[in-house]
Design a protein around this motif. Structure first.
Motif, PDB file in Angstrom:
ATOM      1  N   ILE A  71       0.860  -1.178   0.000  1.00 55.26           N
ATOM      2  CA  ILE A  71       0.000   0.000   0.000  1.00 55.26           C
ATOM      3  C   ILE A  71       0.898   1.230   0.000  1.00 55.26           C
ATOM      4  O   ILE A  71       1.826   1.327   0.801  1.00 55.26           O
ATOM      5  CB  ILE A  71      -0.920   0.030   1.235  1.00 55.26           C
ATOM      6  CG1 ILE A  71      -1.773  -1.233   1.300  1.00 55.26           C
ATOM      7  CG2 ILE A  71      -1.818   1.267   1.220  1.00 55.26           C
ATOM      8  CD1 ILE A  71      -2.613  -1.344   2.559  1.00 55.26           C
ATOM      9  N   ILE A  87      -7.718   8.683  -2.029  1.00 51.37           N
ATOM     10  CA  ILE A  87      -7.898   7.238  -2.152  1.00 51.37           C
ATOM     11  C   ILE A  87      -9.115   6.962  -3.029  1.00 51.37           C
ATOM     12  O   ILE A  87     -10.204   7.468  -2.777  1.00 51.37           O
ATOM     13  CB  ILE A  87      -8.079   6.585  -0.773  1.00 51.37           C
ATOM     14  CG1 ILE A  87      -6.816   6.824   0.071  1.00 51.37           C
ATOM     15  CG2 ILE A  87      -8.360   5.095  -0.910  1.00 51.37           C
ATOM     16  CD1 ILE A  87      -6.892   6.233   1.452  1.00 51.37           C
ATOM     17  N   TYR A  91     -11.408   1.353  -2.404  1.00 47.79           N
ATOM     18  CA  TYR A  91     -10.118   0.861  -1.915  1.00 47.79           C
ATOM     19  C   TYR A  91      -9.935   1.048  -0.412  1.00 47.79           C
ATOM     20  O   TYR A  91      -9.034   0.457   0.178  1.00 47.79           O
ATOM     21  CB  TYR A  91      -8.965   1.556  -2.641  1.00 47.79           C
ATOM     22  CG  TYR A  91      -8.728   1.029  -4.038  1.00 47.79           C
ATOM     23  CD1 TYR A  91      -7.766   0.050  -4.278  1.00 47.79           C
ATOM     24  CD2 TYR A  91      -9.470   1.496  -5.108  1.00 47.79           C
ATOM     25  CE1 TYR A  91      -7.546  -0.445  -5.549  1.00 47.79           C
ATOM     26  CE2 TYR A  91      -9.269   1.005  -6.384  1.00 47.79           C
ATOM     27  CZ  TYR A  91      -8.306   0.035  -6.610  1.00 47.79           C
ATOM     28  OH  TYR A  91      -8.099  -0.454  -7.867  1.00 47.79           O
ATOM     29  N   PRO A  94     -10.465  -2.382   1.847  1.00 50.42           N
ATOM     30  CA  PRO A  94      -9.349  -3.331   1.720  1.00 50.42           C
ATOM     31  C   PRO A  94      -8.051  -2.797   2.328  1.00 50.42           C
ATOM     32  O   PRO A  94      -7.301  -3.560   2.947  1.00 50.42           O
ATOM     33  CB  PRO A  94      -9.211  -3.515   0.208  1.00 50.42           C
ATOM     34  CG  PRO A  94     -10.553  -3.189  -0.345  1.00 50.42           C
ATOM     35  CD  PRO A  94     -11.082  -2.104   0.541  1.00 50.42           C
ATOM     36  N   TYR A  95      -7.790  -1.513   2.150  1.00 47.75           N
ATOM     37  CA  TYR A  95      -6.587  -0.929   2.745  1.00 47.75           C
ATOM     38  C   TYR A  95      -6.647  -0.999   4.270  1.00 47.75           C
ATOM     39  O   TYR A  95      -5.653  -1.324   4.941  1.00 47.75           O
ATOM     40  CB  TYR A  95      -6.434   0.525   2.309  1.00 47.75           C
ATOM     41  CG  TYR A  95      -5.943   0.702   0.884  1.00 47.75           C
ATOM     42  CD1 TYR A  95      -5.486  -0.370   0.134  1.00 47.75           C
ATOM     43  CD2 TYR A  95      -5.937   1.965   0.279  1.00 47.75           C
ATOM     44  CE1 TYR A  95      -5.037  -0.210  -1.160  1.00 47.75           C
ATOM     45  CE2 TYR A  95      -5.488   2.139  -1.015  1.00 47.75           C
ATOM     46  CZ  TYR A  95      -5.040   1.048  -1.735  1.00 47.75           C
ATOM     47  OH  TYR A  95      -4.595   1.230  -3.022  1.00 47.75           O
TER      48      TYR A  95
END
Length: 310
Positions: A71, A87, A91, A94-95
């Motif tokens: 990441i 961002i 996403y 999941p990050y």
């Protein structure tokens, strides 16, 4: 005790590896305590701040986490600051899960707590405990709508009768019992015509903290992109021509700037400001910039004229 009178110690010396493991265990306990309580040295933390303090307690840096989790470091920094406009949609969750796993935290708990405090992307909005106005679903049956229409018609007729009666009375002054926060927009929120002034698109407009103070930046739909105390000299670039607004507890603690050009303060010194329109500051910046150019040209012309008369 030896024959020579010296004492033998019953404590075995600890190895370097054992000391390292003991230190790591202490850091783990400290990190878990920060996550469990949501506090650090008596200060209440938002979820992004919790992640940062947990990372620091574990003696980890963003660079090594970025390399291991794949990441980008600036995304991890944005997650900790809860500034998520960089961002891409879809996403964040999941990050968060990947970052939580690296820190040894329960991913779903992190996502849920983060969700309650920040609504920057769709998956966060849909799981928020209080839906935004645009997300309130319509009722599935048409009967409530019919009843609402009848009620509205009755209210309209009653309002017309009341208006006719009140027209015979003299005007009365309405005094607000409290101070009302006013938007910084130049036109009324109910204006029918939009502002005709051309809005520049290439000005690097930013908000700079001249003193430590709290600042909040919201999107046009109410999404909170920033809500925290800014340090002296810290800056923030809001998105332009998107209907974003800015609020602060002390308007004099922040300045609008475009590069080296100071546009002016966010608001009066010591006064709270609410929902200042970002795009309006583009017009102010263009006016200040144009005035500076005009003054410079006038000064140059005066200097040329003075030299010509000599």
């Amino acid at each position: 005790m030896d024959d020579n009178g010296t004492h033998r110690s019953n404590v075995m010396p600890i190895s370097h590896e054992a000391a390292r493991q003991l230190d790591a265990h202490g850091r783990r306990l400290r990190a878990d305590e920060i996550f469990r309580t949501g506090q650090y040295e008596g200060e209440e933390l938002r979820m992004g701040q919790v992640l940062r303090r947990v990372r620091e307690a574990l003696d980890l840096n963003l660079g090594e986490i970025a390399r291991s989790s794949l990441i980008r470091e600036n995304f991890l920094m944005a997650i900790e600051r809860m500034e998520l406009q960089t961002i891409a949609k879809g996403y964040l969750v999941p990050y968060l899960i990947a970052y939580s796993k690296y820190l040894g935290l329960p991913g779903q708990d992190v996502v849920q707590r983060y969700t309650r405090e920040c609504g920057a992307v769709e998956e966060v909005k849909t799981s928020a405990p209080v839906p935004k106005l645009g997300q309130i679903k319509k009722t599935s049956t048409g009967l409530p709508l019919i009843l609402a229409g009848v009620g509205a018609l009755l209210l309209f007729l009653a309002g017309g009768v009341t208006t006719a009666v009140l027209m015979n009375r003299g005007p009365e002054e309405v005094v607000s019992p409290t101070v009302v926060a006013v938007s910084g927009a130049r036109d009324s929120l109910f204006a029918k015509n939009a502002m005709t002034t051309a809005v520049p698109a290439d000005l690097p407009l930013e908000i700079v903290a001249v003193r430590q103070a709290w600042l909040e930046v919201r999107g046009a739909d109410g999404t909170i992109f920033l809500s925290r105390t800014m340090a002296v000299g810290e800056n923030y670039f809001p998105r332009l021509k998107a209907g974003w607004t800015v609020s602060a507890r002390n308007g004099g603690a922040f300045e609008w700037r475009a590069g080296d050009l100071v546009i002016g303060p966010l608001g009066p010194e010591g006064a709270q400001v609410f929902s200042i329109n970002v795009d309006d500051q583009l017009i102010r910046a263009a006016e200040v910039s144009a005035q500076m150019v005009a003054d410079a040209e006038a000064a140059t012309q005066a200097a040329v004229s003075g030299n010509a008369t000599r």
